[in-house]
Design a protein around this motif. Structure first.
Motif, short mmCIF file in Angstrom:
data_model
loop_
_atom_site.label_atom_id
_atom_site.label_comp_id
_atom_site.label_asym_id
_atom_site.label_seq_id
_atom_site.Cartn_x
_atom_site.Cartn_y
_atom_site.Cartn_z
N ARG A 43 7.45 2.42 2.46
CA ARG A 43 6.45 3.29 3.11
C ARG A 43 7.10 4.44 3.86
N THR A 59 2.38 -6.95 4.29
CA THR A 59 1.72 -6.67 3.01
C THR A 59 2.33 -7.55 1.93
N ALA A 82 3.95 -4.30 -1.56
CA ALA A 82 4.73 -3.13 -1.18
C ALA A 82 5.56 -2.63 -2.36
N LEU A 99 4.82 -0.09 11.11
CA LEU A 99 4.53 0.27 9.71
C LEU A 99 3.17 -0.24 9.26
N PHE A 100 2.80 -1.42 9.72
CA PHE A 100 1.56 -2.04 9.28
C PHE A 100 0.62 -2.15 10.47
#
Length: 411
Positions: free
Chosen positions: A186, A111, A114, A221-222
């Motif tokens: 996150r 990303t 973030a 996470l992504f």
């Protein structure tokens, strides 16, 4: 001879002092033309240094495998839509590519917006998070300012550790040593093991506001579909670069299951190719800068000539008196010519100063790598002198050819 030269300078200086407003306006006209030349060349040079520095940091022994070639990636229309480079592609490549004296880096951008948290503090949602392996720093020419790099075991064991950009020290870790501290992205926590050296920003791409985390943790996470990965290969010795690149192309074509007559559906970029391409682009920027500046300077020279012609007309009676007292043609011409030279050089110096200040100021705001534009300074000094010579020649000749009797009658 020297006394005559000194006398011409004195007369020219007295004339300049006697017409302060006209002199200032003339100097400003010349300065505007020189400012445009020096300012544009300074800005283009800073832009070239910044872009070249960014790509040069990759090293001359590095090449990348990515979705598109540089030209296709930056064009509005792509003739062919290449499939993304998936995790399976890069994983298989790393397993099969075994060229000697090479290091392979796999990475992707999870990303670019973030929010990074530390205790009660948090950043604006503008930090980039990259999933990388242990070779990423070496292959991209990124240095550690403080702390250590990832190890093979950090990546293989998915240790919750991270490297952060230098900008995090300005706000998130202000007055605090970030090493050993824990940040949150996150909801996932990472221990800071290193701080990267500052690399600056280019076209809003801030490389100092990014977090590097182990590849597999980043993948968890992504989880957006169609994440595009990239591969970077660094060769220890440049003589093996061509061989390594050919082997990498063959390996990746096999992974993509391309038959021999099909074109590559991926891009290969070498860092030195990028530098050469950038150099070709900046040549056109220099051409454009010179064309714009020459047009402005041409206008300045016409304005200077017109002003000097007005000065000759206003001082017709003075010319007649000087000739009646025995002044020769070359003496009269030298006086007006010297006045033009002095005005031209003052305008040139002012233009150089303003051009460097403006070009340097814009470079500072845009975070470009400013360097002293010696080429622009030398060019501006030469051009300002040529402007003065060309613009002052005709008025000086006109003044020297005036008839002394007619000049004394002039009202």
């Amino acid at each position: 001879m020297f006394s005559l030269f000194r006398e011409n300078i004195r007369i020219a200086t007295d004339s300049i002092k006697g017409q302060v407003l006209r002199t200032i306006l003339t100097i400003l006209i010349i300065a505007i033309g020189i400012t445009s030349l020096v300012g544009i060349l300074t800005l283009v040079g800073a832009l070239e240094n910044t872009i070249s520095g960014d790509f040069a940091s990759m090293g001359a022994n590095t090449f990348n495998i990515q979705r598109y070639e540089f030209e296709a990636r930056n064009s509005r229309e792509k003739e062919k839509i290449n499939p993304i480079i998936s995790y399976r592609n890069v994983k298989t490549f790393k397993e099969k590519f075994e060229y000697p004296f090479t290091k392979t880096s796999i990475y992707f951008t999870g990303t670019k917006n973030a929010e990074v948290k530390f205790e009660s503090k948090k950043t604006d949602p503008e930090a980039s998070v990259l999933g990388v392996n242990e070779n990423f720093l070496d292959n991209t020419g990124t240095e550690i300012d403080n702390g250590r790099n990832f190890t093979f075991f950090d990546i293989e064991n998915n240790n919750p550790v991270c490297l952060i950009g230098s900008d995090f020290k300005k706000d998130l870790f202000k007055n605090t040593n970030p090493l050993g501290k824990t940040i949150s992205i996150r909801g996932a926590k990472f221990k800071v093991i290193g701080v990267l050296e500052s690399k600056g920003a280019t076209f809003r791409n801030n490389q100092d506001l990014r977090v590097l985390i182990p590849l597999q943790i980043a993948r968890s996470l992504f989880t957006l579909p169609n994440i595009d990965y990239a591969i970077s290969i660094k060769v220890d010795d440049k003589q093996f670069l061509e061989g390594a690149q050919d082997e990498a192309i063959i390996t990746f074509r096999n992974i993509r299951k391309l038959n021999p007559i099909e074109n590559n559906d991926f891009g290969i970029e070498r860092s030195d190719d990028l530098l050469n391409r950038i150099a070709n682009i900046t040549v056109y920027l220099y051409y454009a800068a010179w064309i714009i500046s020459i047009i402005t300077i041409f206008g300045s020279s016409i304005a200077l000539m017109n002003i000097m012609l007005v000065s000759v007309t206003e001082r017709t009676r003075e010319i007649g008196v000087r000739k009646a007292l025995g002044a020769k043609k070359h003496t009269i011409a030298g006086q007006f010519f010297m006045e033009t030279i002095i005005i031209g050089q003052i305008g040139g110096i002012l233009g150089i100063i303003l051009g460097i200040l403006i070009g340097g100021g814009i470079s500072s705001i845009a975070n470009f790598a400013f360097t002293t534009p010696w080429l622009a300074i030398i060019a501006a000094t030469t051009i300002s002198f040529i402007i003065a010579v060309v613009s002052g020649l005709y008025p000086a000749i006109k003044a020297s050819n005036q008839d002394p009797i007619e000049s004394l009658r002039y009202e």
